[in-house]
Design an enzyme around this catalytic site. Sequence first.
Site, PDB file in Angstrom:
ATOM      1  N   PRO A  88      27.346  26.639   4.341  1.00  0.00           N
ATOM      2  CG  PRO A  88      26.750  24.556   4.405  1.00  0.00           C
ATOM      3  CD  PRO A  88      26.713  25.596   3.468  1.00  0.00           C
ATOM      4  CD  GLU A 115      24.983  16.593  -0.397  1.00  0.00           C
ATOM      5  OE1 GLU A 115      25.519  17.420   0.401  1.00  0.00           O
ATOM      6  OE2 GLU A 115      23.475  16.197  -0.095  1.00  0.00           O
ATOM      7  NE  ARG A 153      16.730  46.008   8.682  1.00  0.00           N
ATOM      8  CZ  ARG A 153      15.534  46.792   9.041  1.00  0.00           C
ATOM      9  NH1 ARG A 153      14.426  46.462   8.469  1.00  0.00           N
ATOM     10  NH2 ARG A 153      15.126  47.340  10.361  1.00  0.00           N
ATOM     11  CG  ASP A 168      17.055  47.379  13.594  1.00  0.00           C
ATOM     12  OD1 ASP A 168      15.915  47.605  14.058  1.00  0.00           O
ATOM     13  OD2 ASP A 168      17.202  47.440  12.207  1.00  0.00           O
TER      14      ASP A 168
HETATM   15  C1  LIG Z   1      22.238  20.976   0.877  1.00  0.00           C
HETATM   16  S1  LIG Z   1      23.157  22.538   0.884  1.00  0.00           S
HETATM   17  C2  LIG Z   1      24.850  21.489   0.823  1.00  0.00           C
HETATM   18  C3  LIG Z   1      25.505  21.271   1.952  1.00  0.00           C
HETATM   19  C4  LIG Z   1      27.179  20.813   1.733  1.00  0.00           C
HETATM   20  N1  LIG Z   1      26.840  19.431   1.518  1.00  0.00           N
HETATM   21  C5  LIG Z   1      27.620  21.101   3.381  1.00  0.00           C
HETATM   22  O1  LIG Z   1      27.461  20.073   4.237  1.00  0.00           O
HETATM   23  O2  LIG Z   1      28.679  21.815   3.426  1.00  0.00           O
HETATM   24  C6  LIG Z   1      23.172  23.038  -0.742  1.00  0.00           C
HETATM   25  C7  LIG Z   1      23.502  24.533  -0.812  1.00  0.00           C
HETATM   26  O3  LIG Z   1      22.693  25.129   0.406  1.00  0.00           O
HETATM   27  C8  LIG Z   1      23.276  26.537   0.757  1.00  0.00           C
HETATM   28  N2  LIG Z   1      23.426  26.432   2.158  1.00  0.00           N
HETATM   29  C9  LIG Z   1      22.807  25.547   2.918  1.00  0.00           C
HETATM   30  N3  LIG Z   1      23.188  25.842   4.101  1.00  0.00           N
HETATM   31  C10 LIG Z   1      23.722  27.161   4.081  1.00  0.00           C
HETATM   32  C11 LIG Z   1      24.166  28.028   5.210  1.00  0.00           C
HETATM   33  N4  LIG Z   1      23.994  27.609   6.588  1.00  0.00           N
HETATM   34  N5  LIG Z   1      24.272  29.307   4.857  1.00  0.00           N
HETATM   35  C12 LIG Z   1      24.714  29.657   3.456  1.00  0.00           C
HETATM   36  N6  LIG Z   1      24.152  28.603   2.353  1.00  0.00           N
HETATM   37  C13 LIG Z   1      23.830  27.548   3.080  1.00  0.00           C
HETATM   38  C14 LIG Z   1      24.653  26.488  -0.138  1.00  0.00           C
HETATM   39  O4  LIG Z   1      24.705  27.366  -1.067  1.00  0.00           O
HETATM   40  C15 LIG Z   1      24.815  24.881  -0.500  1.00  0.00           C
HETATM   41  O5  LIG Z   1      25.694  24.769  -1.482  1.00  0.00           O
END
Ligand SMILES: C[S@@+](CC[C@H](N)C(=O)[O-])C[C@H]1O[C@@H](n2cnc3c(N)ncnc32)[C@H](O)[C@@H]1O
Length: 249
Positions: A88, A115, A153, A168
Amino acid sequence: MRIDVITLFPDMVRTVVEHGVVSRAANQGLLELKLWNPRDYTVDKHRTVDDRPYGGGPGMLMKVEPLRACIRDVRQHNPDAKLVYLSPQGKLLQQGLINQAAQQANLILLCGRYEGIDERLIQLEVDEEWSIGDYVISGGELAAMICIDAITRQLPGALGHEDSAQLDSFTNGLLDCPHYTRPEQVEGLKVPQVLLDGHHQQITDWRDKQALGRTWQRRPDLLQQLELDSRQQALLDEFIAETRASRSN
Ligand SMILES: C[S@@+](CC[C@H](N)C(=O)[O-])C[C@H]1O[C@@H](n2cnc3c(N)ncnc32)[C@H](O)[C@@H]1O
């Protein structure tokens, strides 16, 4: 194109190549998907893949050693690929990034769980971080599947005529126009007459006008990034005038 995915849930990611456009592309040999599970690189009897964070607090992290061993093995098999950690905190995924990725021959996607992963692994092993949006999901698998679908795609030959990406949203910087299929009326709502008349130029003009108008209504930020030609500007001006006239009636 070859995409390697590092994930604790390979069965989940595999489903992306079992349906629709992506499945067809895989069957045609346009996409090769390889799945790697850090659990296969554990050495303890419990096959542990998580570990406690230094400093305490809630949540676990992916365990460093099996993940790193897994990454190294993938890199040996796919040495030229960029390694992208889905996070994220990464660069927001947009069509331009997807189109660039589709031009590469290889890609490695790393799915976090818990996490996330140790910061030093990001520093040592990760080339880029990509985010699917400003929200948090439980693991990188769904994010990886979105990337795989969107990238596939764009691979030449992946879309048949019926799935063409030409109209698209975002292909030319605009949102897509509205679409209609049979029947001609649904609860009194009619298909726009121009789509029934069979005049190709008028249909093209109508679609372009709707795409410009929708983008003006819903995503003016996209319009600001475009330089419209005089035909497009005239179509948009017409749309705006018609919308304002219908509001004042
Ligand atoms: C619960 S999340 C961890 C979030 C992290 N503690 C943070 O707040 O940045 C677990 C995993 O989900 C994936 N993930 C969660 N949200 C994402 C997003 N918006 N985009 C891409 N991957 C995501 C990532 O690989 C991350 O390591």
